[in-house]
Write a protein that holds these residues in place. Structure first.
Motif, PDB file in Angstrom:
ATOM      1  N   GLN A  82      -2.455   6.769  -6.316  1.00 43.51           N
ATOM      2  CA  GLN A  82      -3.791   5.885  -6.199  1.00 43.51           C
ATOM      3  C   GLN A  82      -3.430   4.743  -7.101  1.00 43.51           C
ATOM      4  O   GLN A  82      -3.790   3.558  -6.686  1.00 43.51           O
ATOM      5  N   TRP A  83      -2.992   4.788  -8.377  1.00 46.57           N
ATOM      6  CA  TRP A  83      -2.802   3.823  -9.369  1.00 46.57           C
ATOM      7  C   TRP A  83      -1.702   2.661  -8.650  1.00 46.57           C
ATOM      8  O   TRP A  83      -1.926   1.473  -8.533  1.00 46.57           O
ATOM      9  N   GLY A  84      -0.531   3.299  -8.050  1.00 44.67           N
ATOM     10  CA  GLY A  84       0.327   2.609  -7.054  1.00 44.67           C
ATOM     11  C   GLY A  84      -0.382   1.479  -6.047  1.00 44.67           C
ATOM     12  O   GLY A  84      -0.145   0.314  -5.729  1.00 44.67           O
ATOM     13  N   ASP A  85      -1.187   2.298  -5.363  1.00 42.40           N
ATOM     14  CA  ASP A  85      -1.803   1.775  -4.084  1.00 42.40           C
ATOM     15  C   ASP A  85      -2.657   0.508  -4.520  1.00 42.40           C
ATOM     16  O   ASP A  85      -2.701  -0.582  -4.167  1.00 42.40           O
ATOM     17  N   GLU A  86      -3.332   0.684  -5.845  1.00 37.36           N
ATOM     18  CA  GLU A  86      -4.242  -0.300  -6.503  1.00 37.36           C
ATOM     19  C   GLU A  86      -3.349  -1.778  -7.247  1.00 37.36           C
ATOM     20  O   GLU A  86      -3.691  -2.783  -7.165  1.00 37.36           O
ATOM     21  N   HIS A  87      -2.361  -1.126  -7.881  1.00 37.75           N
ATOM     22  CA  HIS A  87      -1.710  -2.193  -8.583  1.00 37.75           C
ATOM     23  C   HIS A  87      -0.129  -2.595  -8.483  1.00 37.75           C
ATOM     24  O   HIS A  87       0.014  -3.563  -9.126  1.00 37.75           O
ATOM     25  N   LEU A  88       0.557  -2.070  -7.330  1.00 39.05           N
ATOM     26  CA  LEU A  88       1.650  -2.377  -7.118  1.00 39.05           C
ATOM     27  C   LEU A  88       1.829  -2.943  -5.879  1.00 39.05           C
ATOM     28  O   LEU A  88       1.338  -2.362  -4.750  1.00 39.05           O
TER      29      LEU A  88
END
Length: 146
Positions: A82-88
């Protein structure tokens, strides 16, 4: 124990249903000595367990399955994705998605309080344990310093 990329990759493979040494080795292209060391560490720390199995006409070998503690790391993997989807920023399509078994709809990690109420991430913070209100089964309890 979860301090190197190989451990995370082994856990990902286990969450995808891989169980045998050969499956881990072949899917990851990992050296056998590194694979042995990482699997032993995951077993030693209670994340995986060794289960003996035997193919017809072959010697007994071990499969590696996630323990309940290992299964709980699924939350961490979903949160990291989820974090990667949002920030990378990425132009590549994801190869693995977390979905429900029955509906195949994508799942997300969310925050809830002890009573099951959804909590906005902006309303969550880390505090020293002594300043939090300890609870046992939903009831507040007083903590005295020893």
């Amino acid at each position: 124990m979860l301090s190197d990329p190989w451990s995370f990759l082994l856990l990902r493979e286990a969450l995808l249903g891989r169980r045998t040494f050969a499956e881990f080795r072949d899917n990851l292209g990992i050296a056998t000595d590194v694979l042995t060391a990482r699997l032993n560490s995951l077993v030693e720390h209670g994340i995986m367990e060794k289960i003996p199995y035997q193919e017809p006409g072959q010697r007994t070998r071990h499969a590696y399955t996630l323990t309940p503690a290992g299964e709980q790391l699924k939350l961490v993997f979903i949160a990291l994705q989820q974090w990667g989807d949002e920030h990378l920023a990425s132009t590549e399509q994801l190869r693995v998605l977390p979905v429900t078994r029955d509906t195949r709809r994508r799942v997300r990690v969310t925050l809830v309080d002890e009573e099951g109420t959804l909590v906005d991430q902006a309303n969550a913070e880390f505090v020293p344990a002594a300043s939090a209100i300890p609870r046992i089964h939903g009831a507040a309890r007083v903590v005295h310093d020893a």
